[in-house]
Design a protein around this motif. Structure first.
Motif, PDB file in Angstrom:
ATOM      1  N   LEU A   1       0.861  -1.179   0.000  1.00 41.72           N
ATOM      2  CA  LEU A   1       0.000   0.000   0.000  1.00 41.72           C
ATOM      3  C   LEU A   1       0.894   1.226   0.000  1.00 41.72           C
ATOM      4  CD1 LEU A   1      -2.756   1.463   0.355  1.00 41.72           C
ATOM      5  CD2 LEU A   1      -2.373   1.283   2.827  1.00 41.72           C
ATOM      6  N   THR A   2       0.636   2.127  -0.932  1.00 43.47           N
ATOM      7  CA  THR A   2       1.340   3.400  -0.984  1.00 43.47           C
ATOM      8  C   THR A   2       0.291   4.493  -0.961  1.00 43.47           C
ATOM      9  OG1 THR A   2       3.098   2.419  -2.314  1.00 43.47           O
ATOM     10  CG2 THR A   2       2.989   4.825  -2.256  1.00 43.47           C
ATOM     11  N   VAL A   3       0.436   5.450  -0.051  1.00 50.36           N
ATOM     12  CA  VAL A   3      -0.535   6.517   0.104  1.00 50.36           C
ATOM     13  C   VAL A   3       0.186   7.857   0.105  1.00 50.36           C
ATOM     14  CG1 VAL A   3      -2.303   7.512   1.599  1.00 50.36           C
ATOM     15  CG2 VAL A   3      -2.014   5.037   1.489  1.00 50.36           C
ATOM     16  N   ASN A   4      -0.337   8.806  -0.668  1.00 49.22           N
ATOM     17  CA  ASN A   4       0.142  10.176  -0.631  1.00 49.22           C
ATOM     18  C   ASN A   4      -0.834  10.949   0.248  1.00 49.22           C
ATOM     19  OD1 ASN A   4       0.437  13.000  -1.210  1.00 49.22           O
ATOM     20  ND2 ASN A   4       1.687  12.416  -2.969  1.00 49.22           N
ATOM     21  N   LEU A   5      -0.397  11.342   1.425  1.00 50.80           N
ATOM     22  CA  LEU A   5      -1.278  11.993   2.380  1.00 50.80           C
ATOM     23  C   LEU A   5      -1.724  13.369   1.906  1.00 50.80           C
ATOM     24  CD1 LEU A   5       0.600  11.051   5.655  1.00 50.80           C
ATOM     25  CD2 LEU A   5      -1.396   9.929   4.661  1.00 50.80           C
ATOM     26  N   ARG A   6      -0.913  14.020   1.111  1.00 49.83           N
ATOM     27  CA  ARG A   6      -1.248  15.364   0.631  1.00 49.83           C
ATOM     28  C   ARG A   6      -2.327  15.334  -0.439  1.00 49.83           C
ATOM     29  NH1 ARG A   6       4.971  16.610   0.780  1.00 49.83           N
ATOM     30  NH2 ARG A   6       5.131  17.123   2.971  1.00 49.83           N
ATOM     31  N   SER A   7      -2.224  14.385  -1.362  1.00 52.49           N
ATOM     32  CA  SER A   7      -3.213  14.318  -2.449  1.00 52.49           C
ATOM     33  C   SER A   7      -4.405  13.444  -2.082  1.00 52.49           C
ATOM     34  CB  SER A   7      -2.569  13.780  -3.730  1.00 52.49           C
ATOM     35  OG  SER A   7      -2.251  12.400  -3.581  1.00 52.49           O
ATOM     36  N   GLY A   8      -4.243  12.593  -1.054  1.00 48.99           N
ATOM     37  CA  GLY A   8      -5.316  11.689  -0.666  1.00 48.99           C
ATOM     38  C   GLY A   8      -5.452  10.501  -1.591  1.00 48.99           C
ATOM     39  N   GLN A   9      -4.463  10.273  -2.447  1.00 50.63           N
ATOM     40  CA  GLN A   9      -4.508   9.151  -3.374  1.00 50.63           C
ATOM     41  C   GLN A   9      -3.640   8.015  -2.865  1.00 50.63           C
ATOM     42  OE1 GLN A   9      -3.362  10.728  -7.165  1.00 50.63           O
ATOM     43  NE2 GLN A   9      -5.389  11.565  -7.537  1.00 50.63           N
ATOM     44  N   GLY A  10      -4.086   6.803  -3.168  1.00 51.01           N
ATOM     45  CA  GLY A  10      -3.333   5.644  -2.744  1.00 51.01           C
ATOM     46  C   GLY A  10      -3.435   4.528  -3.756  1.00 51.01           C
ATOM     47  N   ARG A  11      -2.580   3.539  -3.557  1.00 51.13           N
ATOM     48  CA  ARG A  11      -2.551   2.392  -4.463  1.00 51.13           C
ATOM     49  C   ARG A  11      -2.270   1.143  -3.648  1.00 51.13           C
ATOM     50  NH1 ARG A  11      -1.495   1.978 -10.122  1.00 51.13           N
ATOM     51  NH2 ARG A  11      -0.683  -0.057 -10.643  1.00 51.13           N
ATOM     52  N   LEU A  12      -3.148   0.162  -3.798  1.00 54.03           N
ATOM     53  CA  LEU A  12      -2.969  -1.139  -3.165  1.00 54.03           C
ATOM     54  C   LEU A  12      -2.627  -2.109  -4.283  1.00 54.03           C
ATOM     55  CD1 LEU A  12      -3.178  -2.726  -0.491  1.00 54.03           C
ATOM     56  CD2 LEU A  12      -5.580  -3.122  -1.026  1.00 54.03           C
ATOM     57  N   GLU A  13      -1.523  -2.847  -4.117  1.00 53.82           N
ATOM     58  CA  GLU A  13      -1.031  -3.729  -5.178  1.00 53.82           C
ATOM     59  C   GLU A  13      -0.753  -5.117  -4.637  1.00 53.82           C
ATOM     60  OE1 GLU A  13       1.862  -1.315  -7.923  1.00 53.82           O
ATOM     61  OE2 GLU A  13       2.363  -0.946  -5.811  1.00 53.82           O
TER      62      GLU A  13
END
Length: 164
Positions: free
Chosen positions: A141-153
């Protein structure tokens, strides 16, 4: 201990989740973390190691960091300070069965890292996210806290409970 006030570990809004999942109330925003900002931080562990040459402080052995209703538990929690400034945290790393719990959400993984300067969180190894009855899991899981976007792989699995 005030140095830990910057800790806001996970605010996930998963871009890889189908829009229907959001319609069912699964946002995984970890809004519970917002409620703990500014509250005192307490860390408990079996051992505390401070290395002034590397700018790292390591809490090891059943380490638990608490702030308000939020708990971060792992075998090891390492705080990395900005080079040349031991008052500013640049990175927080947790390893060995990481569990993050707020009043309404939870996340588990083998390892987690929060890069404060970049505003990103990475969780690796059997990641499980829960919010109420809904569960998402994957390898990374990678999350960008500033943009609110994330990716679960990595073999992503989503279980959404629907109203009956």
């Amino acid at each position: 201990m005030r140095k830990f006030a910057h800790i806001t570990l996970v605010a996930a809004c998963l871009a890889t989740t189908a829009p229907a999942a959001f319609a069912q109330g699964t946002s995984l925003s970890f809004s519970g973390l917002n409620a703990v900002r500014g509250q005192p931080v307490e860390v408990r562990s079996d051992t505390l190691t401070v290395d002034n040459t590397t700018g790292q402080t390591t809490f090891s052995g059943n380490a638990v960091l608490g702030q308000g209703d939020m708990r971060l538990a792992a075998q090891t929690i390492t705080v990395v300070y900005t080079q040349g400034d031991t008052t500013r945290i640049s990175r927080l790393e947790a390893s060995g069965g990481v569990t993050l719990v707020t009043a309404v959400e939870a996340a588990e993984a083998a390892n987690a890292a929060y890069d404060i300067d970049a505003g990103t969180v990475q969780m690796n190894g059997s990641v499980i996210l829960t919010q109420g009855p809904n569960v998402l899991s994957g390898d990374r899981l990678t999350v960008n806290l500033r943009s609110g976007q994330g990716r679960l792989e990595g073999r992503v699995r989503t279980i959404i409970q629907t109203d009956r």
